[in-house]
Design a protein around this motif. Structure first.
Motif, short mmCIF file in Angstrom:
data_model
loop_
_atom_site.label_atom_id
_atom_site.label_comp_id
_atom_site.label_asym_id
_atom_site.label_seq_id
_atom_site.Cartn_x
_atom_site.Cartn_y
_atom_site.Cartn_z
N PHE A 46 0.83 -1.20 0.00
CA PHE A 46 0.00 0.00 0.00
C PHE A 46 0.86 1.25 0.00
N TYR A 47 0.53 2.16 -0.91
CA TYR A 47 1.14 3.48 -0.96
C TYR A 47 0.03 4.51 -0.81
N GLU A 48 0.13 5.32 0.24
CA GLU A 48 -0.86 6.37 0.45
C GLU A 48 -0.44 7.63 -0.29
N GLY A 49 -1.30 8.12 -1.16
CA GLY A 49 -1.00 9.33 -1.89
C GLY A 49 -1.87 9.49 -3.11
N ASP A 50 -1.60 10.54 -3.86
CA ASP A 50 -2.46 10.95 -4.96
C ASP A 50 -1.91 10.46 -6.29
N ILE A 51 -2.82 10.17 -7.22
CA ILE A 51 -2.40 9.69 -8.54
C ILE A 51 -1.65 10.77 -9.33
N SER A 52 -1.79 12.02 -8.94
CA SER A 52 -1.09 13.11 -9.64
C SER A 52 0.29 13.40 -9.06
N ASP A 53 0.69 12.66 -8.03
CA ASP A 53 1.98 12.87 -7.38
C ASP A 53 3.06 12.10 -8.14
N GLY A 54 3.75 12.80 -9.01
CA GLY A 54 4.73 12.15 -9.86
C GLY A 54 5.86 11.51 -9.10
N LYS A 59 8.47 6.50 -7.27
CA LYS A 59 8.91 5.66 -6.13
C LYS A 59 8.29 4.27 -6.23
N ILE A 60 6.99 4.21 -6.55
CA ILE A 60 6.31 2.92 -6.65
C ILE A 60 6.97 2.04 -7.70
N PHE A 61 7.21 2.60 -8.88
CA PHE A 61 7.79 1.79 -9.95
C PHE A 61 9.25 1.45 -9.68
N ALA A 62 9.95 2.33 -8.97
CA ALA A 62 11.34 2.02 -8.61
C ALA A 62 11.40 0.86 -7.62
N GLU A 63 10.44 0.83 -6.69
CA GLU A 63 10.43 -0.22 -5.67
C GLU A 63 9.73 -1.49 -6.14
N ARG A 64 8.85 -1.38 -7.14
CA ARG A 64 8.06 -2.52 -7.59
C ARG A 64 8.26 -2.72 -9.09
N SER A 65 9.42 -3.21 -9.45
CA SER A 65 9.73 -3.42 -10.87
C SER A 65 8.92 -4.56 -11.47
N ASP A 66 8.19 -5.31 -10.63
CA ASP A 66 7.39 -6.42 -11.12
C ASP A 66 6.00 -6.00 -11.58
N ILE A 67 5.66 -4.71 -11.47
CA ILE A 67 4.34 -4.25 -11.91
C ILE A 67 4.27 -4.33 -13.43
N GLU A 68 3.29 -5.09 -13.93
CA GLU A 68 3.14 -5.30 -15.37
C GLU A 68 1.96 -4.56 -15.96
N LEU A 105 3.64 6.70 -18.24
CA LEU A 105 4.45 6.67 -19.45
C LEU A 105 5.93 6.85 -19.12
N ARG A 106 6.21 7.79 -18.24
CA ARG A 106 7.61 8.06 -17.87
C ARG A 106 8.26 6.84 -17.23
N ASN A 107 7.43 6.00 -16.59
CA ASN A 107 7.96 4.83 -15.91
C ASN A 107 7.83 3.54 -16.74
#
Length: 327
Positions: A46-54, A59-68, A105-107
């Protein structure tokens, strides 16, 4: 496989997360908890925060490289509220969704399932719609969904991301295992008002009885939230084979239920009937429609499995345990 679910601590998103878990897909939850519940994210990444917070998305994609893939459920959804506060709805649902996709897209995210709405359709004379029906959203909420779909289509046409929109109407019920359900104690939709009337011993109001339907009350497509969740899982499993034909897929029961018929079904389920009275329409309400889901059956191998009465029973069961599950 892991999937990022925006709004994953809300009613729809948390149920989708449970269905993912049951299917062996790990959900990663992103939610700002404006309407979502922290309890629905317990035991899940779980990550608490807003979808507009780049920075948070990075951070999420850096920590969770398994997200497909991403399932985008985050949105404000109450039609009368959208009429009263269109600025807030356009900001939350449209502007922030645009920022969200830019961050994806950036990630390097290439797959997104958008949890959209069938309220964007123009209703035909028989009150049915399919994926080819013309669009004519009738509330600020519905227009936010239509605008997002248009924006996503433009982006997907030129950028390395494919976006599938799942359109549906009125979710009811709860996770059959009672892990999650509708977090609001006083929801504004018809079934929520029926449960409130049942609990308090007050009449249920049918808001609008002059619509061009078979009994004058609005017609809706009440679909069990677990059926919706299963469809989102199937969309993930079959994602790469859906395009270009399946960029939009409707999810529904294939049959409409009027508000009056919903009240009758509710009274067949409960031990003491609720009194029904008639009143005026609410701002933003429309006659309604229901969707044909032939494409979902063909492309996803999916059809709605739960009956209206089962959805009512699960909603009632959740209402009994909700306060003990939510602190």
């Amino acid at each position: 496989m892991s999937v990022l679910i925006s709004g994953g601590a809300g009613f729809i998103g948390s149920t989708v997360a449970s269905a993912c878990l049951d299917a062996g897909i790990e959900p990663v939850i992103l939610d700002n908890l404006v309407t979502g519940r922290r309890e629905f994210a317990e035991g899940r990444a779980f990550y608490e925060g807003d979808i507009s917070d780049g920075a948070l998305i990075d951070k999420i994609f850096a920590e969770r490289s398994d997200i497909e893939a991403v399932i985008h459920c985050a949105a404000l959804i109450v039609v009368p509220d959208s009429v009263a506060d269109p600025v807030g709805y356009y900001r939350a649902n449209v502007a922030k969704s645009l920022e969200f996709v830019d961050h994806l897209l950036r990630n390097g995210c290439e797959r997104m399932v958008f949890s959209s709405s069938a309220s964007i359709y123009r209703t035909g004379e028989d009150h049915t719609v399919d994926e080819g029906s013309p669009l004519d959203p009738q509330s600020p909420y519905a227009r936010t969904k239509a605008m997002c779909e248009a924006i996503f289509a433009d982006i997907a046409a030129t950028r390395p991301i494919r976006i599938l929109s799942l359109r549906y109407f009125n979710p009811i019920g709860a996770d059959p295992q009672m892990r999650t359900g509708l977090q609001l104690r006083r929801p504004s939709h018809a079934l929520g008002k029926l449960i409130e009337a049942y609990e308090e011993g007050t009449p249920f109001q049918i808001t609008g009885t002059d619509y061009p339907t078979r009994d004058g009350s609005g017609i809706r497509d009440y679909i069990h939230v677990w059926d919706l969740a299963r469809a989102h899982v199937e969309a993930l499993r079959r994602f790469d084979g859906l395009f270009p034909e399946g960029a939009v897929i409707n999810l529904g029961t294939g049959s409409g239920t009027t508000v009056r018929e919903l009240a009758e079904a509710f009274n067949r389920v409960v031990d003491r009937p609720v009194e029904v009275v008639e009143t005026e329409r609410r701002p933003g309400d429309v006659a309604g429609a229901y969707t044909r889901s032939d494409l979902a059956e063909r492309l996803l191998g999916w059809r709605a499995g739960y009956s209206l009465e089962e959805g009512i029973r699960h909603s009632l069961a959740w209402a009994e345990v909700r306060d003990s599950r939510l602190s």
